[in-house]
Design a protein around this motif. Structure first.
Motif, PDB file in Angstrom:
ATOM      1  N   LEU A   1       4.120  52.998  66.993  1.00  0.00           N
ATOM      2  CA  LEU A   1       4.755  51.805  66.448  1.00  0.00           C
ATOM      3  C   LEU A   1       4.288  50.531  67.149  1.00  0.00           C
ATOM      4  O   LEU A   1       4.453  49.426  66.622  1.00  0.00           O
ATOM      5  CB  LEU A   1       6.281  51.933  66.540  1.00  0.00           C
ATOM      6  CG  LEU A   1       6.904  53.010  65.633  1.00  0.00           C
ATOM      7  CD1 LEU A   1       8.412  53.083  65.839  1.00  0.00           C
ATOM      8  CD2 LEU A   1       6.595  52.728  64.166  1.00  0.00           C
ATOM      9  N   ARG A   2       3.696  50.693  68.319  1.00  0.00           N
ATOM     10  CA  ARG A   2       3.153  49.516  69.009  1.00  0.00           C
ATOM     11  C   ARG A   2       1.972  48.919  68.250  1.00  0.00           C
ATOM     12  O   ARG A   2       1.592  47.769  68.486  1.00  0.00           O
ATOM     13  CB  ARG A   2       2.705  49.899  70.422  1.00  0.00           C
ATOM     14  CG  ARG A   2       3.826  50.397  71.320  1.00  0.00           C
ATOM     15  CD  ARG A   2       3.278  50.941  72.609  1.00  0.00           C
ATOM     16  NE  ARG A   2       4.299  51.611  73.413  1.00  0.00           N
ATOM     17  CZ  ARG A   2       4.033  52.421  74.429  1.00  0.00           C
ATOM     18  NH1 ARG A   2       2.758  52.669  74.773  1.00  0.00           N
ATOM     19  NH2 ARG A   2       5.009  52.990  75.103  1.00  0.00           N
ATOM     20  N   GLN A   3       1.412  49.729  67.349  1.00  0.00           N
ATOM     21  CA  GLN A   3       0.244  49.265  66.602  1.00  0.00           C
ATOM     22  C   GLN A   3       0.613  48.496  65.334  1.00  0.00           C
ATOM     23  O   GLN A   3      -0.266  48.057  64.593  1.00  0.00           O
ATOM     24  CB  GLN A   3      -0.632  50.466  66.216  1.00  0.00           C
ATOM     25  CG  GLN A   3      -1.037  51.365  67.370  1.00  0.00           C
ATOM     26  CD  GLN A   3      -1.841  50.624  68.429  1.00  0.00           C
ATOM     27  OE1 GLN A   3      -2.535  49.658  68.128  1.00  0.00           O
ATOM     28  NE2 GLN A   3      -1.748  51.090  69.680  1.00  0.00           N
ATOM     29  N   LEU A   4       1.923  48.328  65.081  1.00  0.00           N
ATOM     30  CA  LEU A   4       2.336  47.635  63.861  1.00  0.00           C
ATOM     31  C   LEU A   4       1.811  46.200  63.812  1.00  0.00           C
ATOM     32  O   LEU A   4       1.598  45.648  62.730  1.00  0.00           O
ATOM     33  CB  LEU A   4       3.858  47.619  63.743  1.00  0.00           C
ATOM     34  CG  LEU A   4       4.505  48.825  63.065  1.00  0.00           C
ATOM     35  CD1 LEU A   4       6.009  48.650  63.023  1.00  0.00           C
ATOM     36  CD2 LEU A   4       3.953  49.026  61.665  1.00  0.00           C
ATOM     37  N   GLY A   5       1.613  45.622  64.985  1.00  0.00           N
ATOM     38  CA  GLY A   5       1.094  44.257  65.026  1.00  0.00           C
ATOM     39  C   GLY A   5      -0.250  44.118  64.338  1.00  0.00           C
ATOM     40  O   GLY A   5      -0.591  43.034  63.833  1.00  0.00           O
ATOM     41  N   GLN A   6      -1.017  45.218  64.299  1.00  0.00           N
ATOM     42  CA  GLN A   6      -2.317  45.174  63.632  1.00  0.00           C
ATOM     43  C   GLN A   6      -2.156  44.858  62.144  1.00  0.00           C
ATOM     44  O   GLN A   6      -2.929  44.098  61.576  1.00  0.00           O
ATOM     45  CB  GLN A   6      -3.042  46.517  63.811  1.00  0.00           C
ATOM     46  CG  GLN A   6      -3.419  46.845  65.245  1.00  0.00           C
ATOM     47  CD  GLN A   6      -4.438  45.858  65.798  1.00  0.00           C
ATOM     48  OE1 GLN A   6      -5.368  45.460  65.095  1.00  0.00           O
ATOM     49  NE2 GLN A   6      -4.249  45.462  67.048  1.00  0.00           N
ATOM     50  N   LEU A   7      -1.146  45.459  61.520  1.00  0.00           N
ATOM     51  CA  LEU A   7      -0.903  45.203  60.097  1.00  0.00           C
ATOM     52  C   LEU A   7      -0.492  43.751  59.893  1.00  0.00           C
ATOM     53  O   LEU A   7      -0.890  43.104  58.916  1.00  0.00           O
ATOM     54  CB  LEU A   7       0.179  46.154  59.576  1.00  0.00           C
ATOM     55  CG  LEU A   7       0.414  46.160  58.056  1.00  0.00           C
ATOM     56  CD1 LEU A   7      -0.832  46.615  57.312  1.00  0.00           C
ATOM     57  CD2 LEU A   7       1.593  47.062  57.700  1.00  0.00           C
ATOM     58  N   GLY A   8       0.307  43.236  60.843  1.00  0.00           N
ATOM     59  CA  GLY A   8       0.731  41.847  60.751  1.00  0.00           C
ATOM     60  C   GLY A   8      -0.433  40.878  60.861  1.00  0.00           C
ATOM     61  O   GLY A   8      -0.435  39.818  60.214  1.00  0.00           O
ATOM     62  N   LYS A   9      -1.436  41.254  61.627  1.00  0.00           N
ATOM     63  CA  LYS A   9      -2.616  40.400  61.769  1.00  0.00           C
ATOM     64  C   LYS A   9      -3.506  40.462  60.530  1.00  0.00           C
ATOM     65  O   LYS A   9      -4.064  39.447  60.099  1.00  0.00           O
ATOM     66  CB  LYS A   9      -3.421  40.820  62.997  1.00  0.00           C
ATOM     67  CG  LYS A   9      -2.745  40.520  64.325  1.00  0.00           C
ATOM     68  CD  LYS A   9      -3.596  41.033  65.488  1.00  0.00           C
ATOM     69  CE  LYS A   9      -2.901  40.780  66.825  1.00  0.00           C
ATOM     70  NZ  LYS A   9      -3.699  41.319  67.966  1.00  0.00           N
ATOM     71  N   LEU A  10      -3.639  41.655  59.970  1.00  0.00           N
ATOM     72  CA  LEU A  10      -4.563  41.855  58.850  1.00  0.00           C
ATOM     73  C   LEU A  10      -3.977  41.427  57.508  1.00  0.00           C
ATOM     74  O   LEU A  10      -4.717  41.064  56.588  1.00  0.00           O
ATOM     75  CB  LEU A  10      -4.986  43.325  58.800  1.00  0.00           C
ATOM     76  CG  LEU A  10      -5.787  43.814  60.016  1.00  0.00           C
ATOM     77  CD1 LEU A  10      -5.948  45.331  59.975  1.00  0.00           C
ATOM     78  CD2 LEU A  10      -7.156  43.133  60.070  1.00  0.00           C
ATOM     79  N   ALA A  11      -2.658  41.514  57.371  1.00  0.00           N
ATOM     80  CA  ALA A  11      -1.992  41.105  56.120  1.00  0.00           C
ATOM     81  C   ALA A  11      -0.747  40.309  56.480  1.00  0.00           C
ATOM     82  O   ALA A  11       0.383  40.753  56.241  1.00  0.00           O
ATOM     83  CB  ALA A  11      -1.644  42.327  55.285  1.00  0.00           C
ATOM     84  N   PRO A  12      -0.939  39.126  57.082  1.00  0.00           N
ATOM     85  CA  PRO A  12       0.199  38.382  57.649  1.00  0.00           C
ATOM     86  C   PRO A  12       1.267  37.973  56.634  1.00  0.00           C
ATOM     87  O   PRO A  12       2.470  38.087  56.924  1.00  0.00           O
ATOM     88  CB  PRO A  12      -0.467  37.144  58.283  1.00  0.00           C
ATOM     89  CG  PRO A  12      -1.789  37.008  57.589  1.00  0.00           C
ATOM     90  CD  PRO A  12      -2.209  38.407  57.257  1.00  0.00           C
ATOM     91  N   ASP A  13       0.874  37.515  55.465  1.00  0.00           N
ATOM     92  CA  ASP A  13       1.874  37.058  54.490  1.00  0.00           C
ATOM     93  C   ASP A  13       2.731  38.213  53.980  1.00  0.00           C
ATOM     94  O   ASP A  13       3.956  38.118  53.900  1.00  0.00           O
ATOM     95  CB  ASP A  13       1.181  36.367  53.316  1.00  0.00           C
ATOM     96  CG  ASP A  13       0.520  35.051  53.717  1.00  0.00           C
ATOM     97  OD1 ASP A  13       0.907  34.493  54.768  1.00  0.00           O
ATOM     98  OD2 ASP A  13      -0.381  34.609  52.987  1.00  0.00           O
ATOM     99  N   GLY A  14       2.059  39.306  53.607  1.00  0.00           N
ATOM    100  CA  GLY A  14       2.793  40.474  53.117  1.00  0.00           C
ATOM    101  C   GLY A  14       3.684  41.062  54.181  1.00  0.00           C
ATOM    102  O   GLY A  14       4.825  41.458  53.904  1.00  0.00           O
ATOM    103  N   PHE A  15       3.198  41.119  55.416  1.00  0.00           N
ATOM    104  CA  PHE A  15       3.977  41.700  56.510  1.00  0.00           C
ATOM    105  C   PHE A  15       5.212  40.853  56.803  1.00  0.00           C
ATOM    106  O   PHE A  15       6.310  41.384  56.999  1.00  0.00           O
ATOM    107  CB  PHE A  15       3.103  41.827  57.764  1.00  0.00           C
ATOM    108  CG  PHE A  15       3.754  42.600  58.870  1.00  0.00           C
ATOM    109  CD1 PHE A  15       3.839  43.987  58.815  1.00  0.00           C
ATOM    110  CD2 PHE A  15       4.301  41.942  59.980  1.00  0.00           C
ATOM    111  CE1 PHE A  15       4.441  44.712  59.848  1.00  0.00           C
ATOM    112  CE2 PHE A  15       4.909  42.656  60.997  1.00  0.00           C
ATOM    113  CZ  PHE A  15       4.976  44.043  60.930  1.00  0.00           C
ATOM    114  N   LYS A  16       5.031  39.539  56.787  1.00  0.00           N
ATOM    115  CA  LYS A  16       6.177  38.663  57.014  1.00  0.00           C
ATOM    116  C   LYS A  16       7.190  38.812  55.887  1.00  0.00           C
ATOM    117  O   LYS A  16       8.406  38.834  56.119  1.00  0.00           O
ATOM    118  CB  LYS A  16       5.713  37.210  57.119  1.00  0.00           C
ATOM    119  CG  LYS A  16       6.838  36.236  57.417  1.00  0.00           C
ATOM    120  CD  LYS A  16       6.340  34.804  57.536  1.00  0.00           C
ATOM    121  CE  LYS A  16       7.487  33.843  57.806  1.00  0.00           C
ATOM    122  NZ  LYS A  16       7.020  32.429  57.920  1.00  0.00           N
TER     123      LYS A  16
END
Length: 336
Positions: A239-254
């Motif tokens: 779960l520490r790697q979730l930030g990667q998704l936030g970086k790659l798809a920031p709008d969708g993740f937010k």
């Protein structure tokens, strides 16, 4: 082939007043006479002389002046068109008291050219299919009885009320995607006092957990690209790697984060109960990350072990119920 047992539908009218549409179809008078003679005359007038063998016959062609149906056909929502005929098949046997109709089934509708208009219903999820489940008590009596006892035990009042359990069930049925179950548990929840607003909030929790399951599993994509990643697929540390998704798809993740927070905050349902629902749904979708996160959230909100355990048993019953309910389709296909 569509089939509906007509004898069962006619039984309240034997020897008395037949429905107008049935009398119109069979060209019968309003009163049919005695119990045995009335039903015999009804079928004799449709199909001719009775013989103690399997037979097939047709009602008179529809002349377009009135809608002709019989009870089982009306249940399937069928309206005849001009020139069509209803085809019946039945079996009967002779008893000491005379003829006894064993089975009378609706088989098909014939078009004007004599070809069958119906082979199998195009609606796989007709509510009438659920009538097939009554056959299970004879097809598999022991598991049938045990399943119903299991279901009754799960949904009785305990650490969670029956109302709360039915609300959880409605949420979980939207994960199992069983329309029969959605219908049954929505009605049970309403009967137990749940409002439509409460049910809507519960299902939004399920929607959020479903989204969360996909988001958290994105960590496996990150690990798959790392040749030095651990062979342990479901490590909490993923779960520490979730930030990667936030970086790659920031709008969708937010957007996901905002939605998840909105779905689980207190409303008509408390934040605590929503996290209990989330634990139940997480077990339904079998997402270990979701189970871990929402169990911890539920405990922080004050949920007890007993409440979580009962919620999980609701999930078990609803998932089992989805398979159980779909046996209605199996029976329909086998007998169709």
């Amino acid at each position: 082939m569509n089939e509906g047992i007509l004898a069962r539908n006619f039984s309240p009218f034997i020897g008395g007043r037949l429905p107008q549409k049935v009398r119109s179809a069979a060209r019968l008078p309003e009163q049919t006479g005695g119990a045995d003679g009335g039903i015999r005359r009804f079928y004799r007038q449709i199909c001719g002389k009775l013989r103690p063998i399997d037979r097939e016959c047709s009602l008179p062609p529809f002349d377009g002046k009135q809608q002709i149906t019989v009870p089982s056909i009306r249940l399937m929502g069928i309206i005849l068109e001009t020139g069509q005929q209803i085809v019946l098949t039945w079996m009967y046997r002779t008893t000491g008291n005379g003829f006894c109709i064993e089975i009378c089934q609706f088989k098909d509708i014939l078009n004007k050219n004599g070809k069958g208009a119906l082979k199998m219903s195009t609606n796989l999820y007709s509510k009438e299919n659920m009538q097939n489940l009554s056959q299970l008590k004879d097809l598999a009596p022991e598991p049938f009885k045990a399943f119903h006892e299991f279901n009754a035990a799960v949904f009785k009042d305990g650490a969670l009320s029956k109302k709360e359990k039915e609300i959880i069930a409605v949420a979980v049925t939207h994960v199992t995607l069983c329309p029969y179950c959605i219908d049954a548990h929505t009605k049970e929840a309403k009967k137990a006092g749940a409002s439509l607003e409460e049910l809507a909030e519960a299902v939004f929790v399920a929607v959020a957990v479903e989204a969360g399951g996909t988001v958290t599993h994105s960590t496996h994509v990150h690990n798959a690209k790392d040749k030095d990643a651990s062979d342990v697929l479901y490590a909490r540390s993923n779960l520490r790697q979730l930030g990667q998704l936030g970086k790659l798809a920031p709008d969708g993740f937010k957007g996901y984060q905002v939605f998840s927070a909105a779905a689980t905050k207190s409303g008509k349902l408390s934040a605590k109960f929503k996290e209990i629902i989330a634990v139940a749904v997480a077990n339904a979708i079998q997402c270990p990350y979701c189970i871990d996160v929402h169990t911890k959230n539920a405990e922080r909100q004050g949920a007890t072990g007993e409440e979580l355990a009962e919620a999980i048993m609701v999930t078990a019953a609803v998932r089992a119920g989805a398979s159980y309910a779909h046996m209605a389709n199996m029976i329909q296909s086998y007998q169709g």
